[in-house]
Scaffold this motif. Structure first.
Motif, PDB file in Angstrom:
ATOM      1  N   VAL A  10       0.836  -1.208   0.000  1.00 48.29           N
ATOM      2  CA  VAL A  10       0.000   0.000   0.000  1.00 48.29           C
ATOM      3  C   VAL A  10       0.864   1.248   0.000  1.00 48.29           C
ATOM      4  CG1 VAL A  10      -1.916  -1.110   1.210  1.00 48.29           C
ATOM      5  CG2 VAL A  10      -0.171   0.088   2.523  1.00 48.29           C
ATOM      6  N   PHE A  11       0.273   2.340  -0.455  1.00 52.53           N
ATOM      7  CA  PHE A  11       0.907   3.653  -0.422  1.00 52.53           C
ATOM      8  C   PHE A  11       0.107   4.484   0.564  1.00 52.53           C
ATOM      9  CE2 PHE A  11       1.919   7.908  -2.027  1.00 52.53           C
ATOM     10  CZ  PHE A  11       3.289   7.802  -2.180  1.00 52.53           C
ATOM     11  N   ARG A  12       0.748   4.906   1.654  1.00 54.16           N
ATOM     12  CA  ARG A  12       0.078   5.568   2.776  1.00 54.16           C
ATOM     13  C   ARG A  12       0.242   7.087   2.665  1.00 54.16           C
ATOM     14  NH1 ARG A  12      -1.753   3.242   7.287  1.00 54.16           N
ATOM     15  NH2 ARG A  12      -0.758   1.301   6.671  1.00 54.16           N
ATOM     16  N   VAL A  13      -0.887   7.809   2.700  1.00 49.11           N
ATOM     17  CA  VAL A  13      -0.911   9.257   2.486  1.00 49.11           C
ATOM     18  C   VAL A  13      -1.683   9.954   3.606  1.00 49.11           C
ATOM     19  CG1 VAL A  13      -1.682  11.097   0.924  1.00 49.11           C
ATOM     20  CG2 VAL A  13      -0.898   8.916  -0.020  1.00 49.11           C
ATOM     21  N   LEU A  14      -1.100  11.017   4.147  1.00 50.18           N
ATOM     22  CA  LEU A  14      -1.809  11.911   5.060  1.00 50.18           C
ATOM     23  C   LEU A  14      -2.310  13.079   4.229  1.00 50.18           C
ATOM     24  CD1 LEU A  14      -2.668  13.122   7.791  1.00 50.18           C
ATOM     25  CD2 LEU A  14      -0.321  13.993   8.024  1.00 50.18           C
ATOM     26  N   ILE A  15      -3.609  13.326   4.273  1.00 51.28           N
ATOM     27  CA  ILE A  15      -4.172  14.455   3.532  1.00 51.28           C
ATOM     28  C   ILE A  15      -4.628  15.509   4.538  1.00 51.28           C
ATOM     29  CG2 ILE A  15      -6.424  13.332   3.296  1.00 51.28           C
ATOM     30  CD1 ILE A  15      -6.512  14.819   0.478  1.00 51.28           C
ATOM     31  N   ILE A  16      -4.155  16.728   4.323  1.00 49.51           N
ATOM     32  CA  ILE A  16      -4.412  17.823   5.262  1.00 49.51           C
ATOM     33  C   ILE A  16      -5.096  18.965   4.514  1.00 49.51           C
ATOM     34  CG2 ILE A  16      -3.358  19.522   6.801  1.00 49.51           C
ATOM     35  CD1 ILE A  16      -0.998  17.598   7.095  1.00 49.51           C
ATOM     36  N   GLY A  17      -6.096  19.541   5.145  1.00 45.74           N
ATOM     37  CA  GLY A  17      -6.761  20.694   4.559  1.00 45.74           C
ATOM     38  C   GLY A  17      -7.932  21.118   5.414  1.00 45.74           C
ATOM     39  N   ILE A  40     -13.792   2.458   3.005  1.00 45.68           N
ATOM     40  CA  ILE A  40     -13.619   1.427   4.020  1.00 45.68           C
ATOM     41  C   ILE A  40     -12.708   2.051   5.066  1.00 45.68           C
ATOM     42  CG2 ILE A  40     -12.780  -0.897   4.493  1.00 45.68           C
ATOM     43  CD1 ILE A  40     -13.107  -1.353   1.381  1.00 45.68           C
ATOM     44  N   VAL A  41     -13.148   2.066   6.313  1.00 43.53           N
ATOM     45  CA  VAL A  41     -12.413   2.759   7.367  1.00 43.53           C
ATOM     46  C   VAL A  41     -12.065   1.783   8.483  1.00 43.53           C
ATOM     47  CG1 VAL A  41     -12.419   4.693   8.984  1.00 43.53           C
ATOM     48  CG2 VAL A  41     -13.700   4.870   6.839  1.00 43.53           C
ATOM     49  N   TYR A  42     -10.796   1.820   8.873  1.00 42.12           N
ATOM     50  CA  TYR A  42     -10.307   1.025   9.985  1.00 42.12           C
ATOM     51  C   TYR A  42      -9.802   1.968  11.069  1.00 42.12           C
ATOM     52  CZ  TYR A  42     -10.323  -2.711   6.532  1.00 42.12           C
ATOM     53  OH  TYR A  42     -10.705  -3.608   5.572  1.00 42.12           O
ATOM     54  N   ASP A  43      -9.996   1.594  12.317  1.00 42.97           N
ATOM     55  CA  ASP A  43      -9.457   2.405  13.398  1.00 42.97           C
ATOM     56  C   ASP A  43      -7.957   2.136  13.539  1.00 42.97           C
ATOM     57  OD1 ASP A  43      -9.161   0.023  14.874  1.00 42.97           O
ATOM     58  OD2 ASP A  43     -10.884   0.418  16.152  1.00 42.97           O
ATOM     59  N   ALA A  44      -7.332   2.759  14.497  1.00 44.67           N
ATOM     60  CA  ALA A  44      -5.880   2.650  14.678  1.00 44.67           C
ATOM     61  C   ALA A  44      -5.431   1.224  14.958  1.00 44.67           C
ATOM     62  CB  ALA A  44      -5.426   3.568  15.812  1.00 44.67           C
ATOM     63  N   ASP A  45      -6.340   0.386  15.463  1.00 44.01           N
ATOM     64  CA  ASP A  45      -6.003  -1.009  15.766  1.00 44.01           C
ATOM     65  C   ASP A  45      -6.308  -1.955  14.610  1.00 44.01           C
ATOM     66  OD1 ASP A  45      -5.144  -0.379  18.383  1.00 44.01           O
ATOM     67  OD2 ASP A  45      -7.236  -0.340  19.050  1.00 44.01           O
ATOM     68  N   GLY A  46      -6.800  -1.407  13.495  1.00 43.44           N
ATOM     69  CA  GLY A  46      -7.099  -2.235  12.337  1.00 43.44           C
ATOM     70  C   GLY A  46      -8.486  -2.834  12.332  1.00 43.44           C
ATOM     71  N   ARG A  64      -5.518   8.833  13.074  1.00 41.10           N
ATOM     72  CA  ARG A  64      -4.995   7.462  13.001  1.00 41.10           C
ATOM     73  C   ARG A  64      -5.905   6.522  12.230  1.00 41.10           C
ATOM     74  NH1 ARG A  64      -4.647   6.035  18.932  1.00 41.10           N
ATOM     75  NH2 ARG A  64      -6.626   7.098  18.780  1.00 41.10           N
ATOM     76  N   ASN A  65      -7.156   6.923  11.987  1.00 40.20           N
ATOM     77  CA  ASN A  65      -8.048   6.089  11.177  1.00 40.20           C
ATOM     78  C   ASN A  65      -7.438   5.869   9.802  1.00 40.20           C
ATOM     79  OD1 ASN A  65      -9.924   5.864  13.194  1.00 40.20           O
ATOM     80  ND2 ASN A  65     -11.353   7.325  12.317  1.00 40.20           N
ATOM     81  N   GLN A  66      -7.629   4.667   9.280  1.00 39.66           N
ATOM     82  CA  GLN A  66      -7.084   4.302   7.971  1.00 39.66           C
ATOM     83  C   GLN A  66      -8.234   4.178   6.980  1.00 39.66           C
ATOM     84  OE1 GLN A  66      -3.834   1.266   8.413  1.00 39.66           O
ATOM     85  NE2 GLN A  66      -4.731   1.144  10.473  1.00 39.66           N
ATOM     86  N   ILE A  67      -8.182   4.975   5.937  1.00 42.56           N
ATOM     87  CA  ILE A  67      -9.273   5.057   4.967  1.00 42.56           C
ATOM     88  C   ILE A  67      -8.777   4.515   3.633  1.00 42.56           C
ATOM     89  CG2 ILE A  67     -10.875   6.619   3.801  1.00 42.56           C
ATOM     90  CD1 ILE A  67     -10.038   8.645   6.153  1.00 42.56           C
ATOM     91  N   ARG A  73      -4.959   0.598  -3.659  1.00 38.13           N
ATOM     92  CA  ARG A  73      -3.731   0.289  -2.930  1.00 38.13           C
ATOM     93  C   ARG A  73      -3.278   1.476  -2.087  1.00 38.13           C
ATOM     94  NH1 ARG A  73      -0.022  -3.773  -6.327  1.00 38.13           N
ATOM     95  NH2 ARG A  73      -1.693  -5.170  -6.913  1.00 38.13           N
ATOM     96  N   PHE A  74      -4.142   2.472  -1.971  1.00 41.70           N
ATOM     97  CA  PHE A  74      -3.862   3.638  -1.146  1.00 41.70           C
ATOM     98  C   PHE A  74      -4.499   3.469   0.225  1.00 41.70           C
ATOM     99  CE2 PHE A  74      -3.435   5.464  -5.372  1.00 41.70           C
ATOM    100  CZ  PHE A  74      -2.317   6.269  -5.230  1.00 41.70           C
ATOM    101  N   VAL A  75      -3.799   3.927   1.252  1.00 39.54           N
ATOM    102  CA  VAL A  75      -4.360   4.055   2.594  1.00 39.54           C
ATOM    103  C   VAL A  75      -4.201   5.519   2.962  1.00 39.54           C
ATOM    104  CG1 VAL A  75      -4.128   3.462   5.029  1.00 39.54           C
ATOM    105  CG2 VAL A  75      -3.806   1.701   3.287  1.00 39.54           C
ATOM    106  N   PHE A  76      -5.310   6.150   3.300  1.00 39.22           N
ATOM    107  CA  PHE A  76      -5.299   7.572   3.616  1.00 39.22           C
ATOM    108  C   PHE A  76      -5.540   7.797   5.102  1.00 39.22           C
ATOM    109  CE2 PHE A  76      -6.949   7.167  -0.738  1.00 39.22           C
ATOM    110  CZ  PHE A  76      -5.999   7.907  -1.412  1.00 39.22           C
ATOM    111  N   HIS A  77      -4.917   8.843   5.592  1.00 36.00           N
ATOM    112  CA  HIS A  77      -5.177   9.346   6.934  1.00 36.00           C
ATOM    113  C   HIS A  77      -5.655  10.775   6.725  1.00 36.00           C
ATOM    114  CE1 HIS A  77      -3.304   5.967   9.038  1.00 36.00           C
ATOM    115  NE2 HIS A  77      -2.515   5.927   7.990  1.00 36.00           N
ATOM    116  N   ASP A  78      -6.863  11.051   7.139  1.00 40.89           N
ATOM    117  CA  ASP A  78      -7.500  12.331   6.858  1.00 40.89           C
ATOM    118  C   ASP A  78      -7.435  13.233   8.075  1.00 40.89           C
ATOM    119  OD1 ASP A  78      -9.114  14.428   6.053  1.00 40.89           O
ATOM    120  OD2 ASP A  78     -10.795  13.163   5.471  1.00 40.89           O
ATOM    121  N   SER A  79      -6.913  14.434   7.872  1.00 39.07           N
ATOM    122  CA  SER A  79      -6.856  15.403   8.970  1.00 39.07           C
ATOM    123  C   SER A  79      -8.252  15.878   9.362  1.00 39.07           C
ATOM    124  CB  SER A  79      -5.993  16.594   8.561  1.00 39.07           C
ATOM    125  OG  SER A  79      -6.629  17.317   7.525  1.00 39.07           O
ATOM    126  N   ARG A  80      -9.211  15.701   8.488  1.00 35.50           N
ATOM    127  CA  ARG A  80     -10.615  16.073   8.720  1.00 35.50           C
ATOM    128  C   ARG A  80     -10.791  17.444   9.324  1.00 35.50           C
ATOM    129  NH1 ARG A  80     -13.939  11.524  11.381  1.00 35.50           N
ATOM    130  NH2 ARG A  80     -15.592  12.931  10.829  1.00 35.50           N
TER     131      ARG A  80
END
Length: 114
Positions: A10-17, A40-46, A64-67, A73-80
């Motif tokens: 996977v390619f892990r991305v933090l998106i901020i805005g 599909i959303v997973y919490d910090a523990d998967g 820490r949620n994984q979206i 193949r992307f996993v995003f972390h959203d600053s929301r």
């Protein structure tokens, strides 16, 4: 390429805005899904969770949620809605980036910040 994908599938991305800036729309376009496709959303523990709900309020998030989206193949972390101006919000991002940088597994590390 297959060897790389075995090491890091996977390619892990933090998106901020800011809130309502179109972050979700960007994620949908990158993953080539339509606007009605649910993430599909997973919490910090998967664990699978449904806590990702649109919010216009700043700072209401769990970075820490994984979206991801089906087939992506992307996993995003959203600053929301994290925005400039709050020391606490900036600290949340710094802590998250440091935590991800210290992960042993390449797949668990942060690969990009948008």
């Amino acid at each position: 390429m297959e060897a790389v994908r075995r090491t890091c599938p996977v390619f892990r991305v933090l998106i901020i805005g800011r809130a309502n800036a179109g972050k979700t729309t960007i994620l949908q376009k990158v993953c080539n899904v339509d606007k009605d496709t649910k993430p599909i959303v997973y919490d910090a523990d998967g664990n699978l969770t449904d806590v990702l709900r649109p919010s216009t309020q700043r700072g209401r998030h769990d970075i820490r949620n994984q979206i991801t989206y089906p087939g992506s193949r992307f996993v995003f972390h959203d600053s929301r809605g994290i925005e400039a101006g709050s020391v606490n919000e900036v600290q949340i991002i710094r802590d998250f980036v440091r935590e991800r940088a210290s992960k042993e597994s390449l797949a668990e590390r942060l690969h990009a910040i948008w």
